[in-house]
Design an enzyme around this catalytic site. Sequence first.
Site, mmCIF file in Angstrom:
data_model
loop_
_atom_site.group_PDB
_atom_site.id
_atom_site.type_symbol
_atom_site.label_atom_id
_atom_site.label_comp_id
_atom_site.label_asym_id
_atom_site.label_seq_id
_atom_site.Cartn_x
_atom_site.Cartn_y
_atom_site.Cartn_z
ATOM 1 N N SER A 58 23.525 39.669 -50.982
ATOM 2 C CA SER A 58 24.630 38.692 -50.930
ATOM 3 C C SER A 58 24.756 38.215 -52.034
ATOM 4 O O SER A 58 23.655 37.365 -52.495
ATOM 5 C CB SER A 58 24.561 38.031 -49.371
ATOM 6 O OG SER A 58 25.032 36.727 -49.740
ATOM 7 N N HIS B 166 27.496 42.460 -50.804
ATOM 8 C CA HIS B 166 27.997 41.605 -49.844
ATOM 9 C C HIS B 166 28.481 40.355 -50.412
ATOM 10 O O HIS B 166 27.973 39.747 -51.160
ATOM 11 C CB HIS B 166 26.984 41.375 -48.934
ATOM 12 C CG HIS B 166 27.301 40.738 -47.643
ATOM 13 N ND1 HIS B 166 27.909 41.308 -46.581
ATOM 14 C CD2 HIS B 166 27.278 39.479 -47.403
ATOM 15 C CE1 HIS B 166 27.989 40.306 -45.772
ATOM 16 N NE2 HIS B 166 27.675 39.062 -46.098
ATOM 17 N N ASP C 152 30.424 36.851 -49.576
ATOM 18 C CA ASP C 152 30.578 35.826 -48.671
ATOM 19 C C ASP C 152 31.840 35.019 -48.930
ATOM 20 O O ASP C 152 31.719 34.140 -49.613
ATOM 21 C CB ASP C 152 29.428 35.092 -48.301
ATOM 22 C CG ASP C 152 28.234 35.768 -47.549
ATOM 23 O OD1 ASP C 152 28.419 36.492 -46.429
ATOM 24 O OD2 ASP C 152 27.127 35.812 -48.184
ATOM 25 N N MET D 243 34.179 31.972 -47.523
ATOM 26 C CA MET D 243 33.890 30.705 -46.649
ATOM 27 C C MET D 243 35.259 29.895 -47.192
ATOM 28 O O MET D 243 35.524 29.560 -47.957
ATOM 29 C CB MET D 243 32.888 29.935 -46.778
ATOM 30 C CG MET D 243 31.549 30.783 -46.481
ATOM 31 S SD MET D 243 29.991 29.655 -46.587
ATOM 32 C CE MET D 243 28.766 30.837 -46.505
ATOM 33 N N HIS E 215 32.791 39.750 -46.533
ATOM 34 C CA HIS E 215 32.454 39.015 -45.445
ATOM 35 C C HIS E 215 33.357 37.978 -45.202
ATOM 36 O O HIS E 215 32.862 36.775 -45.678
ATOM 37 C CB HIS E 215 30.910 38.667 -44.975
ATOM 38 C CG HIS E 215 30.555 37.915 -43.903
ATOM 39 N ND1 HIS E 215 29.438 37.525 -43.774
ATOM 40 C CD2 HIS E 215 31.153 37.776 -42.793
ATOM 41 C CE1 HIS E 215 29.521 36.818 -42.447
ATOM 42 N NE2 HIS E 215 30.248 36.935 -41.761
ATOM 43 N N MET F 90 34.334 34.537 -43.582
ATOM 44 C CA MET F 90 34.035 33.596 -42.811
ATOM 45 C C MET F 90 35.032 32.679 -42.684
ATOM 46 O O MET F 90 35.160 31.257 -43.335
ATOM 47 C CB MET F 90 32.663 32.817 -42.929
ATOM 48 C CG MET F 90 31.526 33.844 -42.639
ATOM 49 S SD MET F 90 29.996 33.332 -43.282
ATOM 50 C CE MET F 90 30.271 34.294 -44.981
ATOM 51 N N MET G 18 25.402 38.556 -36.576
ATOM 52 C CA MET G 18 25.011 37.313 -37.467
ATOM 53 C C MET G 18 23.487 36.939 -36.972
ATOM 54 O O MET G 18 23.219 37.008 -35.773
ATOM 55 C CB MET G 18 25.947 36.116 -37.440
ATOM 56 C CG MET G 18 26.892 36.402 -38.239
ATOM 57 S SD MET G 18 26.832 36.837 -39.985
ATOM 58 C CE MET G 18 25.953 35.318 -40.503
ATOM 59 N N ASP H 249 22.652 39.726 -40.859
ATOM 60 C CA ASP H 249 23.043 39.032 -42.088
ATOM 61 C C ASP H 249 22.422 37.727 -41.789
ATOM 62 O O ASP H 249 22.818 37.107 -40.806
ATOM 63 C CB ASP H 249 24.548 38.848 -42.393
ATOM 64 C CG ASP H 249 25.040 38.076 -43.416
ATOM 65 O OD1 ASP H 249 24.046 37.475 -44.075
ATOM 66 O OD2 ASP H 249 26.153 37.882 -43.571
HETATM 67 C C1 DX5 Z 1 25.693 33.364 -44.441
HETATM 68 C C2 DX5 Z 1 26.077 34.408 -45.104
HETATM 69 C C3 DX5 Z 1 25.056 35.034 -45.525
HETATM 70 C C4 DX5 Z 1 24.119 34.760 -46.412
HETATM 71 C C5 DX5 Z 1 22.840 35.208 -46.172
HETATM 72 O O1 DX5 Z 1 26.612 32.622 -43.600
HETATM 73 O O2 DX5 Z 1 27.173 35.132 -44.154
HETATM 74 O O3 DX5 Z 1 25.560 36.452 -46.165
HETATM 75 O O4 DX5 Z 1 24.244 34.965 -47.848
HETATM 76 O O5 DX5 Z 1 21.865 34.446 -46.833
HETATM 77 P P1 DX5 Z 1 20.136 34.455 -46.476
HETATM 78 O O6 DX5 Z 1 19.988 36.199 -46.756
HETATM 79 O O7 DX5 Z 1 19.709 33.588 -47.563
HETATM 80 O O8 DX5 Z 1 19.908 34.327 -45.227
HETATM 81 ZN ZN ZN Z 2 27.488 37.434 -45.079
#
Ligand code: DX5
Ligand code: ZN
Length: 227
Positions: free
Chosen positions: A15, A40, A42, A44, A76, A78, A147, A182
Amino acid sequence: MSARELLRGVRVAPSILSADFGRLREQVSEVLDAGARVIHVDVMDGHFVPQITLGPVVVSSLAEQARNAGAMLDVHLMIERPERHIADFVAAGADSVTFHAEATPHVAYAASLVRDSGACVGVAINPGTPVGALAEIAHAVDLILCMTVNPGWGGQPFVEHSLDKLPRTRAILGSEAALQVDGGVDPETAPRCRQAGANLFVAGSAIFGAEDPGDAYRAIAASVGAD
Ligand code: DX5
Ligand code: ZN
């Protein structure tokens, strides 16, 4: 290998949330060189989760690099009302788009938008969302993301009870589709998730927080016997 085939394997997906964005390409190269084939990304929005991260521009800046290495971009979302943004992310180069079941009243519609765009379809649930929320959509997805932390930040501790949901999710999903975890994934938690039915392991801080991201990737990959 197609994105769908990549998702079916046992794979660790770095990620980039925990990468150094000032040298993102270099950081992505380090994990591609170590063998990663699922990157991956992310996204947000400051609403569904408190943080704001990145949008389609960053996806498009990585698309060619990933494609040249035979890798895929696993986006991903969010974000609230993901159906409004799916087309932009696919146009930018997302090979799979995963959105949250909690983020829209139109889960089946959003899934059909991803499908029609040609990308692989993923649906995610938070640790507090019951597996039953997936029952009517599991037949129409390539990937379910359970998650293993509450979404929004990297570097949080693994939520133990989320492990219990994995065999039940796998039972709904069947053996063909991917089951992704994740959050808090490292060489200790990843094999436990593998044992419980997961085949895709997203890791952010355990890889990019390490001194050598390539070595850290290989350690998690070895812990699950990755393809
Ligand atoms: C969290 C993200 C993850 C994040 C995980 O909301 O969706 O993809 O990068 O981070 P680690 O592996 O540090 O828990
Ligand atoms: Zn993620």
